[in-house]
Design an enzyme around this catalytic site. Structure first.
Site, PDB file in Angstrom:
ATOM      1  N   ASP A  32       4.984  -5.119  10.293  1.00  0.00           N
ATOM      2  CA  ASP A  32       6.004  -4.531  11.177  1.00  0.00           C
ATOM      3  C   ASP A  32       6.081  -5.294  12.495  1.00  0.00           C
ATOM      4  OD1 ASP A  32       6.760  -2.632   9.390  1.00  0.00           O
ATOM      5  OD2 ASP A  32       5.821  -0.938  10.431  1.00  0.00           O
TER       6      ASP A  32
ATOM      7  N   ARG B 167       0.852  -1.190   0.000  1.00  0.00           N
ATOM      8  CA  ARG B 167       0.000   0.000   0.000  1.00  0.00           C
ATOM      9  C   ARG B 167       0.882   1.232   0.000  1.00  0.00           C
ATOM     10  NH1 ARG B 167      -5.028   0.447   3.948  1.00  0.00           N
ATOM     11  NH2 ARG B 167      -3.481   1.478   5.212  1.00  0.00           N
TER      12      ARG B 167
ATOM     13  N   THR C  44      -1.382   7.416   0.123  1.00  0.00           N
ATOM     14  CA  THR C  44      -2.743   7.307  -0.422  1.00  0.00           C
ATOM     15  C   THR C  44      -3.470   6.031  -0.009  1.00  0.00           C
ATOM     16  OG1 THR C  44      -1.970   6.113  -2.375  1.00  0.00           O
ATOM     17  CG2 THR C  44      -1.973   8.530  -2.504  1.00  0.00           C
TER      18      THR C  44
ATOM     19  N   ASP D 170       0.358  -2.229  12.350  1.00  0.00           N
ATOM     20  CA  ASP D 170       0.888  -2.776  11.102  1.00  0.00           C
ATOM     21  C   ASP D 170       1.358  -4.208  11.355  1.00  0.00           C
ATOM     22  OD1 ASP D 170       2.698  -3.522   9.003  1.00  0.00           O
ATOM     23  OD2 ASP D 170       2.824  -1.419   8.423  1.00  0.00           O
TER      24      ASP D 170
HETATM   25  C1  PRP Z   1      -0.993  -4.303   4.673  1.00  0.00           C
HETATM   26  C2  PRP Z   1      -1.654  -5.645   4.934  1.00  0.00           C
HETATM   27  C3  PRP Z   1      -2.432  -5.895   3.686  1.00  0.00           C
HETATM   28  C4  PRP Z   1      -2.849  -4.503   3.269  1.00  0.00           C
HETATM   29  C5  PRP Z   1      -4.275  -4.284   3.650  1.00  0.00           C
HETATM   30  O1  PRP Z   1       0.121  -4.483   3.897  1.00  0.00           O
HETATM   31  O2  PRP Z   1      -0.752  -6.664   5.203  1.00  0.00           O
HETATM   32  O3  PRP Z   1      -1.662  -6.485   2.656  1.00  0.00           O
HETATM   33  O4  PRP Z   1      -2.007  -3.584   3.976  1.00  0.00           O
HETATM   34  O5  PRP Z   1      -4.707  -3.032   3.243  1.00  0.00           O
HETATM   35  P1  PRP Z   1      -5.754  -2.823   2.082  1.00  0.00           P
HETATM   36  O6  PRP Z   1      -6.858  -3.792   2.303  1.00  0.00           O
HETATM   37  O7  PRP Z   1      -6.192  -1.389   2.285  1.00  0.00           O
HETATM   38  O8  PRP Z   1      -5.069  -3.008   0.768  1.00  0.00           O
HETATM   39  P2  PRP Z   1       1.191  -3.339   3.545  1.00  0.00           P
HETATM   40  O9  PRP Z   1       0.930  -2.792   2.176  1.00  0.00           O
HETATM   41  O10 PRP Z   1       1.272  -2.363   4.669  1.00  0.00           O
HETATM   42  O11 PRP Z   1       2.518  -4.158   3.414  1.00  0.00           O
HETATM   43  P3  PRP Z   1       3.235  -5.202   4.397  1.00  0.00           P
HETATM   44  O12 PRP Z   1       2.573  -6.516   4.138  1.00  0.00           O
HETATM   45  O13 PRP Z   1       4.637  -5.163   3.919  1.00  0.00           O
HETATM   46  O14 PRP Z   1       3.092  -4.716   5.801  1.00  0.00           O
END
Ligand code: PRP
Length: 226
Positions: free
Chosen positions: A221, A120, A124, A218
């Site tokens: 993290d 993500r 945004t 998160d």
């Molecule tokens: C987080 C989570 C999902 C996503 C959910 O990942 O693990 O993949 O956000 O959000 P959404 O439904 O609004 O798309 P992130 O992009 O933060 O990456 P990460 O897995 O590296 O923490």
């Protein structure tokens, strides 16, 4: 003082036939309490998340098709049971989804696992696809799609698009998820009405930063870095 939220919300679960929410047993609620707590350290976060992941995988396997089979028992009798029909594979949405791979492997020995890297945008909250590597014959398999958090639904929707482009039928995909928002789930289920979702809990909603609230922060993290 921190705002309190209801112990659990199940109102949306019945709105979509394709969505299964894990049974809210005291044990499961205790596990979620551990991983939602801001004071829980990484070792415990990993341990208790893994336990929830195992429950999700076990429930997910209940949604795969089976066929009848008879076996002979050591007492020289027949037991009429079932066996899984068809081949499966896992696909994790990196990075956080990779945390769910071991739980799947623990239940499905030497299962094939594909990866889709979607992140993500931190400003945004829009999902962006960076990379995918999937088993060659994925269109002939049932796919267990793995991502612990469903916030806006953007990442999961993008991952499903990749799978559909590779020829996987929508009703051969099962999405396993720890915590979802009603908004994300509504968007996802409306777009893919034949795709089954198994989630651990449906939270109150999205906060201003488009994070799951009350959520757990998160996930990636907390599992990998903090
Ligand atoms: C987080 C989570 C999902 C996503 C959910 O990942 O693990 O993949 O956000 O959000 P959404 O439904 O609004 O798309 P992130 O992009 O933060 O990456 P990460 O897995 O590296 O923490």
């Amino acid at each position: 003082m921190a705002e309190t939220t209801p112990a659990y919300t199940t109102s949306l679960a019945s709105a979509h036939e394709t969505v299964t929410v894990l049974q809210q047993t005291p044990q499961l609620i205790a596990l979620f309490t551990m991983i939602r707590d801001i004071n829980t350290q990484r070792g415990d976060f990993i341990f208790y998340s893994n336990r929830i992941i195992r429950l999700l995988v076990e429930e997910g396997l209940n949604h795969l098709p089976v066929q009848a089979v008879d076996v002979s028992t050591p007492t020289d009798m027949t037991y009429s049971g079932v066996k899984f029909e068809g081949k499966i594979c896992g696909v994790s949405i990196m990075r956080a989804g990779e945390s769910m791979e071991q739980g799947l492997r623990d239940c499905c020995r030497s299962v094939r696992i594909g990866k889709i890297l979607i992140q993500r945008d931190e400003e945004t909250a829009e999902a962006k696809l960076f990379y995918s590597k999937l088993p060659e014959d994925i269109k002939e398999r049932y796919v267990l799609l793995l991502d612990p958090m469903l916030a806006t639904g953007g990442s999961a929707i993008m991952a499903v698009e990749v799978l559909l482009e590779r020829g996987v039928p929508e009703d051969h995909i099962l999405f396993l998820n720890l915590i979802a928002t009603p908004e994300g789930l509504n968007t996802f289920a409306a777009k893919y009405p034949k795709l089954k979702v198994v989630t651990g809990f449906i939270d109150v909603g999205l906060n201003e930063q488009k994070f799951v609230a009350p959520g757990l922060g998160d996930f990636g993290d907390r599992y990998y870095c903090l």
